[in-house]
Design a protein around this motif. Structure first.
Motif, short mmCIF file in Angstrom:
data_model
loop_
_atom_site.label_atom_id
_atom_site.label_comp_id
_atom_site.label_asym_id
_atom_site.label_seq_id
_atom_site.Cartn_x
_atom_site.Cartn_y
_atom_site.Cartn_z
N VAL A 245 0.86 -1.18 0.00
CA VAL A 245 0.00 0.00 0.00
C VAL A 245 0.90 1.23 0.00
CG1 VAL A 245 -1.71 1.33 1.29
CG2 VAL A 245 -1.85 -1.17 1.25
N GLY A 246 0.63 2.17 -0.89
CA GLY A 246 1.43 3.39 -0.88
C GLY A 246 1.60 4.00 -2.24
N GLN A 247 2.51 4.95 -2.33
CA GLN A 247 2.72 5.70 -3.56
C GLN A 247 3.08 4.79 -4.73
OE1 GLN A 247 5.89 8.53 -3.23
NE2 GLN A 247 5.37 9.60 -5.12
N THR A 248 3.90 3.77 -4.49
CA THR A 248 4.28 2.85 -5.56
C THR A 248 3.56 1.52 -5.44
OG1 THR A 248 6.19 2.17 -4.21
CG2 THR A 248 6.56 3.88 -5.86
N GLY A 249 2.55 1.46 -4.60
CA GLY A 249 1.74 0.26 -4.43
C GLY A 249 0.29 0.53 -4.74
N LYS A 250 -0.58 -0.07 -3.97
CA LYS A 250 -2.01 0.07 -4.20
C LYS A 250 -2.60 1.19 -3.35
CE LYS A 250 -2.69 -4.78 -5.46
NZ LYS A 250 -3.33 -6.07 -5.10
N THR A 251 -3.68 1.76 -3.84
CA THR A 251 -4.43 2.77 -3.10
C THR A 251 -5.67 2.12 -2.51
OG1 THR A 251 -3.70 4.54 -4.59
CG2 THR A 251 -5.67 4.97 -3.26
N VAL A 252 -5.85 2.27 -1.21
CA VAL A 252 -7.00 1.68 -0.54
C VAL A 252 -7.79 2.79 0.14
CG1 VAL A 252 -5.83 -0.52 -0.18
CG2 VAL A 252 -5.72 1.22 1.60
N SER A 253 -9.08 2.56 0.29
CA SER A 253 -9.95 3.54 0.94
C SER A 253 -10.98 2.80 1.78
CB SER A 253 -10.62 4.43 -0.10
OG SER A 253 -11.36 5.46 0.52
N PRO A 254 -10.54 2.03 2.78
CA PRO A 254 -11.47 1.21 3.56
C PRO A 254 -12.20 2.03 4.63
CG PRO A 254 -9.26 0.95 4.41
CD PRO A 254 -9.15 1.84 3.20
N GLN A 255 -13.18 1.41 5.25
CA GLN A 255 -13.84 2.04 6.40
C GLN A 255 -12.89 2.11 7.58
OE1 GLN A 255 -17.12 3.30 6.32
NE2 GLN A 255 -16.80 2.94 4.13
N LEU A 256 -12.03 1.09 7.71
CA LEU A 256 -11.08 1.03 8.82
C LEU A 256 -9.72 0.57 8.31
CD1 LEU A 256 -10.28 0.97 11.86
CD2 LEU A 256 -11.20 -1.36 11.95
N TYR A 257 -8.68 1.32 8.64
CA TYR A 257 -7.30 0.97 8.27
C TYR A 257 -6.48 0.90 9.54
CZ TYR A 257 -2.81 1.10 5.77
OH TYR A 257 -1.57 0.80 5.28
N ILE A 258 -5.93 -0.27 9.81
CA ILE A 258 -5.10 -0.47 11.00
C ILE A 258 -3.65 -0.58 10.56
CG2 ILE A 258 -4.62 -1.95 12.99
CD1 ILE A 258 -7.54 -2.82 12.90
N SER A 259 -2.82 0.32 11.04
CA SER A 259 -1.41 0.37 10.67
C SER A 259 -0.58 -0.13 11.85
CB SER A 259 -1.01 1.81 10.32
OG SER A 259 0.39 1.95 10.25
N ALA A 260 0.21 -1.18 11.63
CA ALA A 260 1.00 -1.77 12.70
C ALA A 260 2.48 -1.79 12.32
CB ALA A 260 0.53 -3.19 13.00
N GLY A 261 3.29 -1.05 13.09
CA GLY A 261 4.72 -1.05 12.84
C GLY A 261 5.12 -0.35 11.57
N ILE A 262 4.33 0.63 11.13
CA ILE A 262 4.62 1.41 9.93
C ILE A 262 4.86 2.86 10.36
CG2 ILE A 262 3.79 2.20 7.69
CD1 ILE A 262 2.00 -0.23 7.56
N SER A 263 5.94 3.45 9.88
CA SER A 263 6.29 4.80 10.32
C SER A 263 5.28 5.85 9.87
CB SER A 263 7.68 5.17 9.81
OG SER A 263 7.67 5.29 8.39
#
Length: 317
Positions: A245-263
């Motif tokens: 997920v990101g600028q050079t990956g996929k774009t997501v737009s979920p109801q809930l996004y849980i980020s673990a261990g990502i700066s």
């Protein structure tokens, strides 16, 4: 004749949300036709009618998937000629953008990528600089080719269903003569999880996982969520690149996004900042991810995620 041509590649048994978004956007710009590659199932045919598609074009050659993208661009160019469309919409995947560029060369058409919206007058709104800005662009050519980012249009069926006709388009005989052929394929093992770009909930892990995606996958399964990752995690080989997920990956737009261990650097933000609710888990209280998070947990993800998983299982039980 159609004003807009939407390219849909191998939809399978049902159209993805991103394809429904393209059909909705196309209908807002005028009469919409579809250039389809792959099988046309009953459910997909019904969806085309529900979303007001006027015509479904199909290639005369059935082996386009035996090659890389060049024959698909040739087929799409022939479909543009048959439909008379002035606008072509494709998804913004790496392959979609590759086809868009080749199609632009074949048709001497202007190409705009990373599109997030299109006005009725043809002005495209383009996401740039990792999603920090949106610019406006228009082509000056008779045909405009646009690759559109997913999760920026709300899918809406037409006010009344259509009755699409099916037309076969002749693919140029030389389309495959010099094209790179695919010699082998390896079937990806199905995870049973929802598609990342269509998921209502995404649990994503990064460098902080140190190679162990187990806690992320367990929480995702408890929530019925998709699994995502930062570029650092995919580059390290901890998880496949299609999870990025990101600028050079996929774009997501979920109801809930849980980020673990990502700066939460700007490259990651570009792929998930339109999520409705963002929950961040990180040991570093100064991590940039907390600047965009709706809820933040400062703690060790190897403690937090298992506790969350167990609590969710208890409540579901």
């Amino acid at each position: 004749m159609a004003n807009v041509l939407v390219f849909i590649d191998n939809p399978g048994q049902a159209l993805k949300k991103s394809s429904l978004e393209l059909l909705t956007l196309g209908r807002s710009l005028g009469e919409t036709a579809v250039a389809l590659n792959g099988d046309l199932s009953d459910d997909v045919s019904a969806a085309f009618a529900e979303y007001g598609v006027s015509t479904v074009f199909r290639p005369s050659a059935a082996d386009l998937d035996d090659y890389l993208v060049a024959p698909k661009a040739a087929y799409l160019a022939a479909a543009v000629a048959s439909s008379g469309a002035g606008t072509v919409l494709l998804d913004n995947s790496p392959e979609g953008k590759d086809i868009a560029g080749r199609l632009g060369i074949r048709l001497s058409a202007g190409v705009i990528t990373d599109v997030v919206a299109v006005d009725a007058d043809g002005t495209a709104h383009k996401s740039v600089l990792a999603g920090s800005y949106t610019t406006e662009a228009r082509t000056t050519t008779p045909v405009t080719v646009l690759s559109v980012k997913a999760n920026n249009v709300v899918p809406e069926p037409a006010s009344a269903p259509s009755n699409p006709e099916t037309i076969t388009v002749e693919v140029p005989a030389d389309a495959t003569a010099t094209a790179a052929r695919i010699t082998a394929r390896e079937q990806k093992v199905a995870s049973g999880r929802p598609d990342l770009t269509d998921a209502r909930i995404v649990v994503a892990g990064g460098r902080g996982l140190d190679g162990d995606f187990g806690p992320v996958e367990q929480l995702a399964d408890a929530l019925g969520a998709a699994v995502g990752a930062s570029r650092a995690a995919t580059d390290a080989g901890w998880i496949s690149h299609d999870a990025q997920v990101g600028q050079t990956g996929k774009t997501v737009s979920p109801q809930l996004y849980i980020s673990a261990g990502i700066s939460g650097a700007i490259q990651q933000k570009a792929g998930m900042q339109t999520a409705k609710v963002i929950v961040a888990i990180n040991k570093d209280a100064e991590s940039p991810v907390f600047e965009i998070a709706d809820f933040g947990i400062i703690g060790d993800l190897f403690d937090v995620l298992p506790q969350a998983t167990e609590e969710i299982k208890k409540r579901k039980g």
